[in-house]
Each structure stands twice: as structure tokens, then as C-alpha cells.
Design a protein around this motif. Structure first.
Motif, PDB file in Angstrom:
ATOM      1  N   LYS A 217       1.154  -1.349  -0.092  1.00 19.81           N
ATOM      2  CA  LYS A 217      -0.193  -0.068   0.005  1.00 19.81           C
ATOM      3  C   LYS A 217       0.566   0.709  -0.517  1.00 19.81           C
ATOM      4  CE  LYS A 217      -3.491   0.236   2.849  1.00 19.81           C
ATOM      5  NZ  LYS A 217      -4.352   0.148   4.130  1.00 19.81           N
ATOM      6  N   LYS A 218       2.229   1.164   0.602  1.00 23.00           N
ATOM      7  CA  LYS A 218       2.761   2.497   0.564  1.00 23.00           C
ATOM      8  C   LYS A 218       3.238   2.435  -0.547  1.00 23.00           C
ATOM      9  CE  LYS A 218       6.596   3.974   3.366  1.00 23.00           C
ATOM     10  NZ  LYS A 218       7.931   3.855   4.914  1.00 23.00           N
ATOM     11  N   ASN A 219       4.042   1.603  -1.136  1.00 20.21           N
ATOM     12  CA  ASN A 219       5.104   1.295  -1.932  1.00 20.21           C
ATOM     13  C   ASN A 219       4.110   1.600  -3.936  1.00 20.21           C
ATOM     14  OD1 ASN A 219       7.311   2.214  -1.557  1.00 20.21           O
ATOM     15  ND2 ASN A 219       7.061   0.077  -0.320  1.00 20.21           N
ATOM     16  N   LEU A 220       2.872   1.153  -3.941  1.00 15.96           N
ATOM     17  CA  LEU A 220       2.335   0.812  -4.968  1.00 15.96           C
ATOM     18  C   LEU A 220       1.212   1.750  -4.671  1.00 15.96           C
ATOM     19  CD1 LEU A 220       2.894  -2.798  -5.444  1.00 15.96           C
ATOM     20  CD2 LEU A 220       3.917  -1.181  -6.497  1.00 15.96           C
ATOM     21  N   ALA A 221      -0.159   1.635  -6.455  1.00 12.51           N
ATOM     22  CA  ALA A 221      -1.592   2.145  -6.430  1.00 12.51           C
ATOM     23  C   ALA A 221      -1.910   1.236  -5.586  1.00 12.51           C
ATOM     24  CB  ALA A 221      -1.552   2.177  -7.080  1.00 12.51           C
ATOM     25  N   SER A 222      -2.781   1.286  -4.072  1.00 14.76           N
ATOM     26  CA  SER A 222      -3.431   0.909  -3.289  1.00 14.76           C
ATOM     27  C   SER A 222      -4.521  -0.515  -3.963  1.00 14.76           C
ATOM     28  CB  SER A 222      -4.566   1.370  -3.130  1.00 14.76           C
ATOM     29  OG  SER A 222      -5.801   0.934  -1.549  1.00 14.76           O
ATOM     30  N   TYR A 223      -4.992  -0.572  -5.521  1.00 20.07           N
ATOM     31  CA  TYR A 223      -5.411  -1.295  -6.311  1.00 20.07           C
ATOM     32  C   TYR A 223      -4.579  -2.523  -6.598  1.00 20.07           C
ATOM     33  CZ  TYR A 223      -3.668   0.732 -10.579  1.00 20.07           C
ATOM     34  OH  TYR A 223      -3.276   0.765 -11.393  1.00 20.07           O
ATOM     35  N   LYS A 224      -2.715  -2.627  -6.317  1.00 22.46           N
ATOM     36  CA  LYS A 224      -2.289  -3.873  -6.737  1.00 22.46           C
ATOM     37  C   LYS A 224      -1.767  -3.571  -5.770  1.00 22.46           C
ATOM     38  CE  LYS A 224       0.158  -0.574 -10.124  1.00 22.46           C
ATOM     39  NZ  LYS A 224       1.027  -0.252 -11.359  1.00 22.46           N
ATOM     40  N   LYS A 225      -2.139  -3.739  -4.450  1.00 20.50           N
ATOM     41  CA  LYS A 225      -2.170  -4.266  -2.671  1.00 20.50           C
ATOM     42  C   LYS A 225      -2.599  -5.586  -3.273  1.00 20.50           C
ATOM     43  CE  LYS A 225      -5.358  -3.010  -0.115  1.00 20.50           C
ATOM     44  NZ  LYS A 225      -6.742  -1.762  -0.891  1.00 20.50           N
ATOM     45  N   PRO A 226      -2.178  -6.715  -2.594  1.00 19.35           N
ATOM     46  CA  PRO A 226      -2.478  -8.171  -2.336  1.00 19.35           C
ATOM     47  C   PRO A 226      -4.055  -8.591  -1.586  1.00 19.35           C
ATOM     48  CG  PRO A 226      -0.002  -8.255  -1.973  1.00 19.35           C
ATOM     49  CD  PRO A 226      -0.192  -7.023  -1.987  1.00 19.35           C
ATOM     50  N   GLY A 227      -4.943  -9.116  -2.079  1.00 21.85           N
ATOM     51  CA  GLY A 227      -6.168  -9.301  -1.121  1.00 21.85           C
ATOM     52  C   GLY A 227      -6.403 -10.122  -0.129  1.00 21.85           C
ATOM     53  N   TYR A 228      -5.392 -11.391  -0.656  1.00 17.25           N
ATOM     54  CA  TYR A 228      -4.790 -12.830  -0.052  1.00 17.25           C
ATOM     55  C   TYR A 228      -3.115 -12.645  -0.631  1.00 17.25           C
ATOM     56  CZ  TYR A 228      -9.405 -12.961  -1.649  1.00 17.25           C
ATOM     57  OH  TYR A 228     -11.395 -13.253  -1.685  1.00 17.25           O
ATOM     58  N   ILE A 229      -2.726 -13.463   1.277  1.00 19.62           N
ATOM     59  CA  ILE A 229      -1.574 -13.600   0.907  1.00 19.62           C
ATOM     60  C   ILE A 229      -1.767 -14.885   1.831  1.00 19.62           C
ATOM     61  CG2 ILE A 229       0.792 -13.024   2.850  1.00 19.62           C
ATOM     62  CD1 ILE A 229      -0.056 -10.186   1.882  1.00 19.62           C
ATOM     63  N   TYR A 230      -0.675 -16.059   1.481  1.00 17.73           N
ATOM     64  CA  TYR A 230      -0.473 -17.229   2.144  1.00 17.73           C
ATOM     65  C   TYR A 230       0.976 -17.464   2.046  1.00 17.73           C
ATOM     66  CZ  TYR A 230      -5.074 -18.199   0.748  1.00 17.73           C
ATOM     67  OH  TYR A 230      -6.167 -18.062   0.222  1.00 17.73           O
ATOM     68  N   PHE A 231       1.079 -18.180   3.193  1.00 14.12           N
ATOM     69  CA  PHE A 231       2.657 -18.338   3.655  1.00 14.12           C
ATOM     70  C   PHE A 231       3.215 -19.959   3.278  1.00 14.12           C
ATOM     71  CE2 PHE A 231       2.107 -14.712   6.286  1.00 14.12           C
ATOM     72  CZ  PHE A 231       3.080 -13.866   5.144  1.00 14.12           C
ATOM     73  N   LEU A 232       4.368 -20.255   3.022  1.00 16.18           N
ATOM     74  CA  LEU A 232       4.512 -21.649   2.066  1.00 16.18           C
ATOM     75  C   LEU A 232       6.421 -21.876   2.660  1.00 16.18           C
ATOM     76  CD1 LEU A 232       2.925 -22.456  -1.390  1.00 16.18           C
ATOM     77  CD2 LEU A 232       2.208 -23.075   0.769  1.00 16.18           C
ATOM     78  N   ASP A 233       6.451 -23.490   3.051  1.00 12.82           N
ATOM     79  CA  ASP A 233       8.046 -23.717   2.831  1.00 12.82           C
ATOM     80  C   ASP A 233       8.732 -23.116   2.018  1.00 12.82           C
ATOM     81  OD1 ASP A 233       7.370 -23.727   5.601  1.00 12.82           O
ATOM     82  OD2 ASP A 233       6.800 -26.104   6.035  1.00 12.82           O
ATOM     83  N   LYS A 234       7.822 -23.850   0.495  1.00 14.29           N
ATOM     84  CA  LYS A 234       8.470 -23.663  -0.828  1.00 14.29           C
ATOM     85  C   LYS A 234       7.490 -23.889  -1.538  1.00 14.29           C
ATOM     86  CE  LYS A 234       9.322 -28.452  -1.373  1.00 14.29           C
ATOM     87  NZ  LYS A 234      10.432 -29.468  -2.104  1.00 14.29           N
ATOM     88  N   LEU A 235       7.605 -22.868  -2.959  1.00 12.21           N
ATOM     89  CA  LEU A 235       7.038 -22.885  -4.211  1.00 12.21           C
ATOM     90  C   LEU A 235       7.566 -24.249  -4.706  1.00 12.21           C
ATOM     91  CD1 LEU A 235       7.656 -19.112  -5.431  1.00 12.21           C
ATOM     92  CD2 LEU A 235       5.986 -19.670  -3.531  1.00 12.21           C
ATOM     93  N   PRO A 236       6.176 -24.304  -4.771  1.00 11.47           N
ATOM     94  CA  PRO A 236       6.299 -25.884  -5.879  1.00 11.47           C
ATOM     95  C   PRO A 236       6.722 -25.076  -7.634  1.00 11.47           C
ATOM     96  CG  PRO A 236       4.081 -24.294  -6.150  1.00 11.47           C
ATOM     97  CD  PRO A 236       4.059 -24.216  -5.072  1.00 11.47           C
ATOM     98  N   ARG A 237       7.650 -26.063  -8.048  1.00 14.63           N
ATOM     99  CA  ARG A 237       7.896 -25.855  -8.936  1.00 14.63           C
ATOM    100  C   ARG A 237       7.881 -27.169 -10.098  1.00 14.63           C
ATOM    101  NH1 ARG A 237      11.246 -21.933  -8.922  1.00 14.63           N
ATOM    102  NH2 ARG A 237      11.800 -20.203  -7.281  1.00 14.63           N
ATOM    103  N   ASN A 238       7.956 -26.975 -11.159  1.00 19.25           N
ATOM    104  CA  ASN A 238       8.585 -27.795 -12.239  1.00 19.25           C
ATOM    105  C   ASN A 238       9.824 -28.723 -12.275  1.00 19.25           C
ATOM    106  OD1 ASN A 238       9.672 -26.511 -14.122  1.00 19.25           O
ATOM    107  ND2 ASN A 238       7.144 -26.536 -15.234  1.00 19.25           N
ATOM    108  N   GLU A 239       9.759 -29.547 -13.410  1.00 17.76           N
ATOM    109  CA  GLU A 239      11.637 -30.410 -13.208  1.00 17.76           C
ATOM    110  C   GLU A 239      12.274 -28.942 -14.288  1.00 17.76           C
ATOM    111  OE1 GLU A 239      10.739 -33.702 -16.141  1.00 17.76           O
ATOM    112  OE2 GLU A 239       9.624 -35.318 -14.499  1.00 17.76           O
TER     113      GLU A 239
END
Length: 213
Positions: free
Chosen positions: A174-196
Motif C-alpha cells: 500500500k505504501k509503495n504501490l497504488a492501492s488497487y495493486k495490493k494483494p487481497g490474499y497472502i499465503y505462506f509456504l515452506d517452498k514454492l511448487p516447481r516443475n522439472e
């Protein structure tokens, strides 16, 4: 290291390099966010969804034409979807600045449209990464929203010692971007899923949100 760099932008379909940022151009800081200018014999345009060429600093799809551009794929339908009048439609979004340097913005397929606004995930990713070492990895995708069409979802991997919260991330955006660009949902994971190939599987990220609602 006291050495010079040349940077190229292109893809397999353009037989590699289409634009080049040469060693001399690298020495000017303002050029470092660009991928240079079209190579000799290569034409590059920026097109909007209406099929019109974009103005300077206007974001659109990058298309490329020249003797190094492929003739097509083995699949004629696939060829027709990316080759039009000899121009290869890259699926990349970008723009030309006043000096003719090409800036990359994001992949067209990644663009989020929320409330009629075009939102580029790369910008939000870079904003969250700017929070420093507390952020190990981050990816941003669009998820369905009944009211706005799409909402912004950020999936974050925190560093081991980080106590950062979802609200901290939202406040930073919100501080660094236009308000409509802020995430509406945030999830925390131990790692991101990746393909081969090591690429983040964005469809797997979207499933996280689908299972949570």
C-alpha cells in the motif's frame, strides 16, 4: 570484475537474440532496466489488444519480425495463433521509451485484470522482494473474484528467522504501490511448487486459494 557486458533478449522462435544492450549502453544506469534496442535487420513493435501500435511508454504485446523469425511450428493451428503477416507475437508485454530502448513488463498470460485495471504481477513481486532478507521467495497470481473479476494473491516463502506477517506485506505494498495493486490474499509456504525445469507452477498456487474458500 572490470569487464563489459552485452545483454540480449529473444527466444527460440526468433532464433535467439532480437534486441541487444551493448557494453557501452550498460555503462549508463538508466539503461540497465531495459533489454536494449532491436538488432540490425530485426523489427520490433508494441501492439495493443485492438491491433494498433502503442505509443512511447505505452504497454502492449511485443511482436518481432525479421529473417531470423521461425516459419512456424509443426502444428498449423499453433502457428496461426502466434504468426500474423510474418510478425511473431511473443506473449511478452513491454514498451519502448523515448530513446528507443525496450522495457520488459511481464508475460501477457500473467496479467491480472481487477476492476477493469491491468495489473502486472512482476511489479508486485519486486515490491515484496524489496522488503529485504525477510523474504526468501515470492510469486503473485490472479484468482477469481465475483466482484472484481480477479483478485491479487501473493504466495510468500519467509526466511527462517522472519516473523513478518501478511499485514506487514499488505502495508508495504500500500505504501509503495497504488492501492488497487495490493494483494487481497497472502499465503505462506515452506517452498514454492516447481516443475522439472525449475519454473514455478502457478496453477498449483491457485489451488491453495481454491481450497481455502
Amino acid at each position: 570484475l572490470h569487464c563489459d557486458f552485452n545483454q540480449g533478449f529473444g527466444m527460440t522462435e526468433t532464433t535467439s537474440t532480437a534486441t541487444i544492450l551493448n557494453a557501452q549502453q550498460h555503462r549508463e544506469i538508466k539503461n540497465l532496466a531495459t533489454v536494449g534496442k532491436p538488432m540490425l535487420g530485426i523489427r520490433v513493435r508494441i501492439m495493443n489488444d485492438g491491433g494498433q501500435e502503442c505509443k512511447i511508454n505505452e504497454i502492449g504485446e511485443i511482436i518481432i519480425k525479421g529473417p531470423t523469425v521461425m516459419k512456424g511450428y509443426n502444428d498449423p493451428n499453433l502457428t496461426a495463433s502466434v504468426i500474423r503477416d510474418g510478425w511473431y507475437y511473443t506473449g511478452d508485454l513491454g514498451y519502448f521509451d523515448e530513446e528507443g530502448f525496450l522495457h520488459l513488463v511481464d508475460r501477457k498470460c500473467n496479467m491480472i485484470i481487477s476492476g477493469g485495471e491491468n495489473i502486472y504481477p512482476k511489479e508486485i513481486v519486486e515490491c515484496i522482494r524489496s522488503m529485504g532478507e525477510v523474504i526468501s521467495e515470492v510469486e503473485v497470481v490472479g484468482v477469481p473474484d465475483d466482484q472484481w473479476g480477479e483478485s491479487i494473491m501473493a504466495v510468500v516463502v519467509k526466511s527462517a528467522e522472519s516473523s513478518i506477517s501478511a499485514q506487514d506485506i499488505i502495508d508495504h505494498c500500500k505504501k509503495n504501490l497504488a492501492s488497487y495493486k495490493k494483494p487481497g490474499y497472502i499465503y505462506f509456504l515452506d517452498k514454492l511448487p516447481r516443475n522439472e525445469s525449475g519454473k514455478i507452477v502457478k496453477e498449483e498456487l491457485k489451488k491453495i486459494h481454491a481450497l481455502s474458500i
